[in-house]
Design a protein around this motif. Structure first.
Motif, PDB file in Angstrom:
ATOM      1  N   ALA A 442     -16.021  29.247 -38.845  1.00 34.13           N
ATOM      2  CA  ALA A 442     -17.422  29.189 -38.437  1.00 34.13           C
ATOM      3  C   ALA A 442     -17.593  28.348 -37.168  1.00 34.13           C
ATOM      4  CB  ALA A 442     -18.274  28.617 -39.567  1.00 34.13           C
ATOM      5  N   ALA A 443     -16.859  27.229 -37.099  1.00 28.48           N
ATOM      6  CA  ALA A 443     -16.957  26.370 -35.921  1.00 28.48           C
ATOM      7  C   ALA A 443     -16.440  27.084 -34.674  1.00 28.48           C
ATOM      8  CB  ALA A 443     -16.171  25.074 -36.152  1.00 28.48           C
ATOM      9  N   GLU A 444     -15.337  27.801 -34.813  1.00 34.72           N
ATOM     10  CA  GLU A 444     -14.820  28.553 -33.663  1.00 34.72           C
ATOM     11  C   GLU A 444     -15.754  29.687 -33.272  1.00 34.72           C
ATOM     12  OE1 GLU A 444     -11.877  27.903 -31.700  1.00 34.72           O
ATOM     13  OE2 GLU A 444     -12.509  26.066 -32.704  1.00 34.72           O
ATOM     14  N   HIS A 445     -16.384  30.286 -34.274  1.00 33.43           N
ATOM     15  CA  HIS A 445     -17.313  31.388 -34.000  1.00 33.43           C
ATOM     16  C   HIS A 445     -18.484  30.902 -33.140  1.00 33.43           C
ATOM     17  CE1 HIS A 445     -19.297  35.239 -35.846  1.00 33.43           C
ATOM     18  NE2 HIS A 445     -19.490  35.149 -34.547  1.00 33.43           N
ATOM     19  N   LEU A 449     -19.428  31.728 -29.148  1.00 38.69           N
ATOM     20  CA  LEU A 449     -20.720  32.241 -28.686  1.00 38.69           C
ATOM     21  C   LEU A 449     -21.333  31.325 -27.629  1.00 38.69           C
ATOM     22  CD1 LEU A 449     -22.238  33.354 -32.113  1.00 38.69           C
ATOM     23  CD2 LEU A 449     -21.720  34.861 -30.188  1.00 38.69           C
ATOM     24  N   LEU A 450     -21.278  30.023 -27.883  1.00 37.30           N
ATOM     25  CA  LEU A 450     -21.915  29.073 -26.979  1.00 37.30           C
ATOM     26  C   LEU A 450     -21.240  29.063 -25.612  1.00 37.30           C
ATOM     27  CD1 LEU A 450     -24.010  26.796 -26.599  1.00 37.30           C
ATOM     28  CD2 LEU A 450     -22.268  25.197 -27.433  1.00 37.30           C
ATOM     29  N   HIS A 451     -19.911  29.065 -25.608  1.00 37.71           N
ATOM     30  CA  HIS A 451     -19.159  28.935 -24.355  1.00 37.71           C
ATOM     31  C   HIS A 451     -18.599  30.268 -23.855  1.00 37.71           C
ATOM     32  CE1 HIS A 451     -19.509  24.626 -24.710  1.00 37.71           C
ATOM     33  NE2 HIS A 451     -18.952  24.650 -25.910  1.00 37.71           N
ATOM     34  N   GLU A 452     -18.963  31.358 -24.543  1.00 39.25           N
ATOM     35  CA  GLU A 452     -18.454  32.683 -24.180  1.00 39.25           C
ATOM     36  C   GLU A 452     -16.932  32.667 -24.084  1.00 39.25           C
ATOM     37  OE1 GLU A 452     -20.491  33.910 -20.664  1.00 39.25           O
ATOM     38  OE2 GLU A 452     -22.393  34.210 -21.699  1.00 39.25           O
ATOM     39  N   ALA A 453     -16.312  32.203 -25.160  1.00 38.18           N
ATOM     40  CA  ALA A 453     -14.851  32.033 -25.219  1.00 38.18           C
ATOM     41  C   ALA A 453     -14.240  33.124 -26.091  1.00 38.18           C
ATOM     42  CB  ALA A 453     -14.513  30.654 -25.780  1.00 38.18           C
ATOM     43  N   PRO A 454     -13.585  34.133 -25.498  1.00 40.46           N
ATOM     44  CA  PRO A 454     -12.994  35.216 -26.297  1.00 40.46           C
ATOM     45  C   PRO A 454     -11.945  34.710 -27.290  1.00 40.46           C
ATOM     46  CG  PRO A 454     -13.081  35.803 -23.968  1.00 40.46           C
ATOM     47  CD  PRO A 454     -13.420  34.360 -24.045  1.00 40.46           C
ATOM     48  N   ASP A 476     -19.418  40.323 -31.913  1.00 37.37           N
ATOM     49  CA  ASP A 476     -19.679  39.368 -30.826  1.00 37.37           C
ATOM     50  C   ASP A 476     -18.591  39.426 -29.762  1.00 37.37           C
ATOM     51  OD1 ASP A 476     -22.065  38.396 -31.897  1.00 37.37           O
ATOM     52  OD2 ASP A 476     -21.035  36.907 -33.127  1.00 37.37           O
ATOM     53  N   LEU A 477     -17.338  39.531 -30.209  1.00 36.66           N
ATOM     54  CA  LEU A 477     -16.227  39.593 -29.253  1.00 36.66           C
ATOM     55  C   LEU A 477     -16.276  40.883 -28.441  1.00 36.66           C
ATOM     56  CD1 LEU A 477     -13.675  38.503 -28.007  1.00 36.66           C
ATOM     57  CD2 LEU A 477     -12.388  39.312 -30.001  1.00 36.66           C
ATOM     58  N   GLY A 478     -16.570  41.997 -29.112  1.00 35.42           N
ATOM     59  CA  GLY A 478     -16.672  43.260 -28.391  1.00 35.42           C
ATOM     60  C   GLY A 478     -17.758  43.225 -27.335  1.00 35.42           C
ATOM     61  N   ILE A 479     -18.901  42.651 -27.667  1.00 38.73           N
ATOM     62  CA  ILE A 479     -20.007  42.554 -26.708  1.00 38.73           C
ATOM     63  C   ILE A 479     -19.632  41.665 -25.526  1.00 38.73           C
ATOM     64  CG2 ILE A 479     -22.345  41.635 -26.416  1.00 38.73           C
ATOM     65  CD1 ILE A 479     -22.903  42.571 -29.298  1.00 38.73           C
ATOM     66  N   LEU A 480     -18.956  40.548 -25.815  1.00 36.60           N
ATOM     67  CA  LEU A 480     -18.549  39.644 -24.732  1.00 36.60           C
ATOM     68  C   LEU A 480     -17.552  40.325 -23.795  1.00 36.60           C
ATOM     69  CD1 LEU A 480     -18.474  36.881 -23.382  1.00 36.60           C
ATOM     70  CD2 LEU A 480     -16.761  36.174 -25.065  1.00 36.60           C
ATOM     71  N   LEU A 481     -16.597  41.042 -24.347  1.00 36.42           N
ATOM     72  CA  LEU A 481     -15.598  41.726 -23.517  1.00 36.42           C
ATOM     73  C   LEU A 481     -16.244  42.827 -22.674  1.00 36.42           C
ATOM     74  CD1 LEU A 481     -12.605  41.929 -26.019  1.00 36.42           C
ATOM     75  CD2 LEU A 481     -12.867  40.387 -24.059  1.00 36.42           C
ATOM     76  N   LEU A 482     -17.212  43.534 -23.234  1.00 34.89           N
ATOM     77  CA  LEU A 482     -17.918  44.542 -22.448  1.00 34.89           C
ATOM     78  C   LEU A 482     -18.651  43.896 -21.275  1.00 34.89           C
ATOM     79  CD1 LEU A 482     -19.525  46.919 -25.120  1.00 34.89           C
ATOM     80  CD2 LEU A 482     -17.628  47.427 -23.581  1.00 34.89           C
ATOM     81  N   ALA A 483     -19.293  42.754 -21.552  1.00 28.53           N
ATOM     82  CA  ALA A 483     -20.033  42.073 -20.490  1.00 28.53           C
ATOM     83  C   ALA A 483     -19.109  41.580 -19.390  1.00 28.53           C
ATOM     84  CB  ALA A 483     -20.818  40.908 -21.087  1.00 28.53           C
ATOM     85  N   ARG A 484     -17.897  41.201 -19.763  1.00 29.58           N
ATOM     86  CA  ARG A 484     -16.966  40.640 -18.771  1.00 29.58           C
ATOM     87  C   ARG A 484     -16.191  41.705 -18.013  1.00 29.58           C
ATOM     88  NH1 ARG A 484     -13.867  35.150 -20.623  1.00 29.58           N
ATOM     89  NH2 ARG A 484     -15.712  33.796 -20.674  1.00 29.58           N
ATOM     90  N   PRO A 545       6.551  42.753 -27.927  1.00 34.88           N
ATOM     91  CA  PRO A 545       5.106  42.933 -27.772  1.00 34.88           C
ATOM     92  C   PRO A 545       4.563  42.094 -26.618  1.00 34.88           C
ATOM     93  CG  PRO A 545       5.699  42.533 -30.070  1.00 34.88           C
ATOM     94  CD  PRO A 545       6.919  42.257 -29.251  1.00 34.88           C
ATOM     95  N   VAL A 546       3.492  42.601 -26.020  1.00 33.11           N
ATOM     96  CA  VAL A 546       2.893  41.937 -24.868  1.00 33.11           C
ATOM     97  C   VAL A 546       1.963  40.835 -25.343  1.00 33.11           C
ATOM     98  CG1 VAL A 546       1.424  42.278 -22.853  1.00 33.11           C
ATOM     99  CG2 VAL A 546       3.044  44.051 -23.529  1.00 33.11           C
ATOM    100  N   LEU A 547       2.077  39.672 -24.724  1.00 30.91           N
ATOM    101  CA  LEU A 547       1.161  38.570 -25.016  1.00 30.91           C
ATOM    102  C   LEU A 547      -0.087  38.712 -24.170  1.00 30.91           C
ATOM    103  CD1 LEU A 547       3.542  35.458 -25.078  1.00 30.91           C
ATOM    104  CD2 LEU A 547       2.907  36.967 -26.959  1.00 30.91           C
ATOM    105  N   THR A 548      -1.195  38.260 -24.717  1.00 34.67           N
ATOM    106  CA  THR A 548      -2.407  38.197 -23.908  1.00 34.67           C
ATOM    107  C   THR A 548      -2.255  37.071 -22.889  1.00 34.67           C
ATOM    108  OG1 THR A 548      -3.531  36.620 -25.342  1.00 34.67           O
ATOM    109  CG2 THR A 548      -3.753  38.959 -25.904  1.00 34.67           C
ATOM    110  N   ALA A 549      -3.194  37.027 -21.947  1.00 35.59           N
ATOM    111  CA  ALA A 549      -3.131  35.974 -20.927  1.00 35.59           C
ATOM    112  C   ALA A 549      -3.234  34.591 -21.574  1.00 35.59           C
ATOM    113  CB  ALA A 549      -4.252  36.180 -19.916  1.00 35.59           C
ATOM    114  N   ALA A 550      -4.118  34.467 -22.553  1.00 37.22           N
ATOM    115  CA  ALA A 550      -4.263  33.173 -23.225  1.00 37.22           C
ATOM    116  C   ALA A 550      -2.997  32.799 -23.975  1.00 37.22           C
ATOM    117  CB  ALA A 550      -5.457  33.214 -24.173  1.00 37.22           C
TER     118      ALA A 550
END
Length: 602
Positions: A442-445, A449-454, A476-484, A545-550
């Motif tokens: 919940a804290a990460e969620h 949202l607050l910091h737009e952190a995927p 929430d993650l899908g919406i953020l990725l679409l916006a970015r 497997p490919v790692l994400t940038a993070a």
């Protein structure tokens, strides 16, 4: 004079006098009585004016008409209906859209009112108030219940052949001062004297620790109460130590353990024939099934609990069940049904005015009142009418997923300071209760949202224990990725698709419709293919497997010898998120230690 209801005509019982049909009242008098039915048994002209958003003086004619008709009378400096049946009759005539409008204007149930002493507190209500978890560490019972509670406790112990001194010891833990209750409960535990008082003391300490947000300590005391033996309690009290522990376990998503305690409580309730406990059991079981995403079974259990509670006039468990049913109705897109259920919950609370208001009822009120309302108006209503939702941690204890909803709403209204305040509160709960993954998720969620952190939202989607919260994190993650990254971002589509699957599995039709429309709008064209991601980590085995940038950045920082906390400081996330990404890195690269990872990266 008492009244009964016959075809919407109010008839005085045992008299030859005929009261007016509802249709014979003027429109202003009818609206006045409907608003009064919402406010409760006792009300003032000012309260009705507030609900109807009109000047107080404009209510005088309607008041005179309802008084002359024998529907409303004066009770000291306040007003009241001549009979509860009259209030129910007017309540039943209010259309659902008008109910939603009035819910937005009216005070939260039970706030600022003095309940009627003659209906405050029964023996069963005393046990529930004393032994079930409360929304805060404040008073357990309304002040008017003191003498009634004393008589009820003495009667319960006397009928079970137990010493009255036990009842006195237990009542000493019913005061308004939290510190005093805690001290008296600890003194009874320290005395090591076996008996009912020591069991109740352990339950009281468990509830106090829970309200303070110290969950491990609360659970420890809950198990201590069971270890001391329920057989020393009066038969009608025996279901409650297991029931209260089951409710706590349900709130932290430990459903299998909660089921075990519910079974134990159910056996005790059936042996004693305790119908109120049976109703409360059904409501807690419905809550458990709802949290687990088993919505059909949850609805059946909740309706069963509400029906039984209403038959035995147990207003508080009936209101609890109706509030949960209203949430389910909203998720299914049935706003009118949800409004009716919240309305009924209010009526149940007003019929049992000794019950203190609950944050669960306020939350249900708020969700129904703001259905279809824009974010700005919703936040204004939240701050003005439901400040208890922002000042108490109880809402987040009951359902950690609600925090994300509040942060999402606050950001949409441009109230980042409010979103930050909610985030800090949830982060403190997570820090205090590190062994409970639901609060970490919940804290990460909310942080995501607050910091737009995927990364944080990805962690929340993977780690949330309840399907409702996990589905929301994917959305929430899908919406953020679409916006970015634009409308054709494949990862965004995958998370929106995952959200739809989870929402469909738990029967949230409104959410399925919402996310499906968003996905359809942003879907890739048929001939578009997402470009393969370039491998970014050097010298990996072919086909790995490919790692994400993070993940790639975290892998290199870990390979340099940094701790999770140090890595978190570098990449601006929490250690929990780093740990989550590290598990993904290990899984993808087939390594089991930091040393192996360092060798591979270097």
């Amino acid at each position: 004079m008492d009244y009964c209801i016959q075809d919407h005509v109010l008839q005085p019982e045992h008299t030859g006098v005929k009261a007016p049909a509802l249709g014979e009242l003027s429109e202003s008098a009818r609206q006045f009585a409907q608003a009064a039915a919402l406010v409760g048994d006792l009300f003032t002209l000012q309260e009705i004016a507030l609900v109807q958003s009109v000047p107080t003086l404009s209510m005088l004619a309607a008041l005179e008409e309802t008084v002359s008709a024998g529907l409303i009378r004066f009770a000291g400096d306040r007003l009241t209906f001549r009979s509860p049946d009259i209030r129910r009759a007017f309540s039943a005539t209010i259309p659902a859209p008008v109910r939603r409008m009035l819910l937005r204007r009216s005070p939260a149930p039970g706030l600022g009112r003095q309940p009627s002493p003659e209906v405050c507190g029964t023996r069963d209500a005393l046990v529930s108030a004393l032994l079930l978890p409360q929304d805060g560490p404040g008073r357990l019972l309304d002040p008017c219940t003191g003498e009634t509670a004393r008589r009820a406790a003495v009667e319960a112990f006397s009928s079970a052949g137990m010493p009255r001194s036990e009842a006195s010891s237990i009542l000493s833990m019913c005061g308004h001062d939290e510190g005093e209750r805690r001290d008296r409960a600890r003194a009874l535990i320290t005395a090591r004297r076996p008996g009912a008082a020591s069991v109740v003391a352990a339950v009281v300490l468990s509830n106090l620790e829970w309200a303070a947000g110290r969950l491990d300590e609360a659970l420890r005391w809950g198990h201590e109460a069971l270890d001391r033996g329920q057989e020393v309690l009066p038969p009608s009290w025996r279901p409650y130590p297991s029931l209260t522990l089951a409710e706590k376990l349900t709130q932290i998503d430990r459903f299998s353990e909660a089921e075990g305690e519910l079974k134990r409580a159910s056996e005790a309730a059936e042996r004693s024939g305790h119908r109120r406990a049976m109703a409360e059991l059904a409501v807690v079981r419905g809550r458990l099934l709802l949290g687990a995403g088993r919505t059909e079974a949850a609805e059946a259990a909740l309706r069963s609990g509400v029906s039984l509670a209403q038959r035995i006039h147990a207003g508080l468990p009936a209101a609890h069940g109706l509030s949960l049913l209203s949430f389910l109705s909203l998720e299914r897109g049935h706003q009118g049904e949800a409004a009716d259920q919240v309305w009924q919950a209010r009526m149940e609370l007003l019929d049992q005015p000794g019950a203190l208001p609950s944050v669960q009822h306020s939350w249900a009120d708020f969700l129904v009142a703001t259905a279809g309302m824009d974010a700005r108006a919703s936040v204004d209503l939240l701050v003005r009418r439901y400040p208890d939702l922002l000042t108490s941690s109880s809402l987040f204890l009951r359902d950690p997923g609600t925090a994300a909803r509040l942060v999402r709403l606050s950001r949409a209204a441009g109230e980042n300071s409010l979103a930050s305040a909610v985030t800090r509160r949830v982060e403190r709960l997570a820090e205090r209760n590190g062994g409970h993954p639901g609060f970490t998720a919940a804290a990460e969620h909310v942080r995501g949202l607050l910091h737009e952190a995927p990364d944080a939202l990805e962690f929340a989607a993977a780690e949330h224990r309840t399907p409702w919260a996990a589905a929301a994190a994917h959305e929430d993650l899908g919406i953020l990725l679409l916006a970015r990254h634009g409308r054709h971002h494949g990862m965004a589509h995958r998370h929106l698709g995952a959200a739809i699957e989870r929402y469909r599995a738990i029967g949230s039709r409104s959410a399925v419709t919402r996310v499906t429309a968003l996905l359809r709008e942003s879907r890739e064209t048929p001939d578009h293919q997402e470009a393969p991601r370039r491998r970014e980590t050097p010298q990996r085995p072919a086909g790995s497997p490919v790692l994400t940038a993070a993940e790639d950045r975290i892998a290199h920082l870990v390979a340099e010898g940094l701790t999770n906390k140090q890595v978190a400081g570098r990449v601006s996330c929490s250690p929990h998120t780093v740990n989550y990404h590290l598990r993904q890195i290990f899984r993808k690269l087939g390594v089991t230690s930091r040393v192996e990872l360092a060798r591979l990266v270097d």
